[in-house]
Design an enzyme around this catalytic site. Sequence first.
Site, PDB file in Angstrom:
ATOM      1  N   ASP A 107      18.033   5.493   0.695  1.00  0.00           N
ATOM      2  CA  ASP A 107      16.714   4.870   0.489  1.00  0.00           C
ATOM      3  C   ASP A 107      15.687   5.963   0.173  1.00  0.00           C
ATOM      4  O   ASP A 107      14.857   6.318   1.008  1.00  0.00           O
ATOM      5  CB  ASP A 107      16.353   4.100   1.771  1.00  0.00           C
ATOM      6  N   ARG A 166       0.952   0.505   5.019  1.00  0.00           N
ATOM      7  CA  ARG A 166       1.878   1.087   6.006  1.00  0.00           C
ATOM      8  C   ARG A 166       1.510   2.537   6.287  1.00  0.00           C
ATOM      9  O   ARG A 166       1.471   3.365   5.372  1.00  0.00           O
ATOM     10  CB  ARG A 166       3.297   0.960   5.468  1.00  0.00           C
ATOM     11  N   ASP A 220       8.910  -5.164   0.430  1.00  0.00           N
ATOM     12  CA  ASP A 220       8.764  -3.744   0.756  1.00  0.00           C
ATOM     13  C   ASP A 220       8.735  -2.972  -0.557  1.00  0.00           C
ATOM     14  O   ASP A 220       9.785  -2.688  -1.139  1.00  0.00           O
ATOM     15  CB  ASP A 220       9.973  -3.338   1.614  1.00  0.00           C
ATOM     16  N   HIS A 252       4.481   2.487  11.671  1.00  0.00           N
ATOM     17  CA  HIS A 252       5.915   2.732  11.852  1.00  0.00           C
ATOM     18  C   HIS A 252       6.132   3.930  12.782  1.00  0.00           C
ATOM     19  O   HIS A 252       5.336   4.873  12.787  1.00  0.00           O
ATOM     20  CB  HIS A 252       6.564   2.990  10.491  1.00  0.00           C
ATOM     21  N   SER A 301      13.726  -5.773   2.236  1.00  0.00           N
ATOM     22  CA  SER A 301      13.799  -4.376   2.656  1.00  0.00           C
ATOM     23  C   SER A 301      14.338  -3.444   1.571  1.00  0.00           C
ATOM     24  O   SER A 301      15.406  -3.685   1.004  1.00  0.00           O
ATOM     25  CB  SER A 301      14.719  -4.318   3.883  1.00  0.00           C
ATOM     26  N   GLY A 302      13.628  -2.374   1.330  1.00  0.00           N
ATOM     27  CA  GLY A 302      14.110  -1.366   0.394  1.00  0.00           C
ATOM     28  C   GLY A 302      15.338  -0.642   0.943  1.00  0.00           C
ATOM     29  O   GLY A 302      16.251  -0.296   0.200  1.00  0.00           O
ATOM     30  N   PHE A 303      15.337  -0.438   2.235  1.00  0.00           N
ATOM     31  CA  PHE A 303      16.482   0.215   2.873  1.00  0.00           C
ATOM     32  C   PHE A 303      17.738  -0.633   2.705  1.00  0.00           C
ATOM     33  O   PHE A 303      18.807  -0.123   2.354  1.00  0.00           O
ATOM     34  CB  PHE A 303      16.173   0.428   4.363  1.00  0.00           C
TER      35      PHE A 303
END
Length: 320
Positions: free
Chosen positions: A84, A185, A111, A216, A72-74
């Site tokens: 992020d 995405r 990601d 999303h 995950s980038g977050f």
Amino acid sequence: MAIFNRRGDGGIKGMPAHVAQDAPTKDRPRMTKGALLRKKLTDTSLVHAMAAHSPLSARLAEEAGFDALWASGFELSALHALPDVSLVSMTQHLETVRAMAERVDLPIIADIDTGFGNAINVIHAIEHYERAGAAAVVIEDKSFPKVTSLIAGGRQDLLRIEEFQGKIEAALSARRDPDFAVIARVEALIAGLGEAEALKRAAAYEEAGADLILIHSKQKTPDEIESFVRAWRGRIPIVIVPTAYPDMTAERILALGKIKIVIYGNHAIRAAVTAMQKVFATIRKDGGIQNADKEIVSVEEIFRLQDMDQVKANEKKFLR
Ligand code: SPV
Ligand code: MG
């Protein structure tokens, strides 16, 4: 429903039996990470992917029995105590993916945000992520630099559809392993553009060759996603990240029939923060570690996760 897009050959490909094995033999090399993810998608009704931001969190997710990891980038941004918003570099994220791949066997879904720029940057990224041991990437249709999706009132600028199709095609052209999955995405719901726009974009990305669609949403209930999934007429499966709508249980997901991957998007870093805040507060309150010590894992547990027993065994064998 096709597990992977195969544009031009009818969409659905069965997996050859010879790759449907984990163990390598003399005649059959170890399956690629892409093939491993594909096997899981074929074998299980729903792949549960846990977020990870480090080799340790990846290892804990593997031990807990998840099917895959979400790099995950977050989470990685949060690990650096940064927002992020495309501040963590590709190199930082890539090195985290590489370090995780070296310590766990689970397939990693990387990601890669916007792909770090335009289609040219995407080509560079795919080459590196595949080599680093990722099984798949998710590229989102936002402009670089992006703004994190779940923030209230965030700037959410999307690319033109044609431009993002070019990025998907660039990603497909750059992968060496045809099983390495390129997941597109769709951020149209996040940007408040509605279901029709989201469906139009998802169809365009499937047409460009994406293997799966990640849709999303930041709505607090599953309705928006359920409605999208019911309306989806594409042949490729859907990926969701139900962080904002936690009532989307596995049972509810399976009832929809088109979702193949559920990503638990940030539960590793949130669990870590919860635990650290609690223990740090206890130590401050008590003026020492006497009570906190009972709430946390032993040092021996950390030794186990570090494979210290292996070090001891090797010392015995090789140190003379
Ligand atoms: C991430 O985990 O980095 C994601 C999911 O992209 S979200 O933060 O919900 O956008
Ligand atoms: Mg992200």
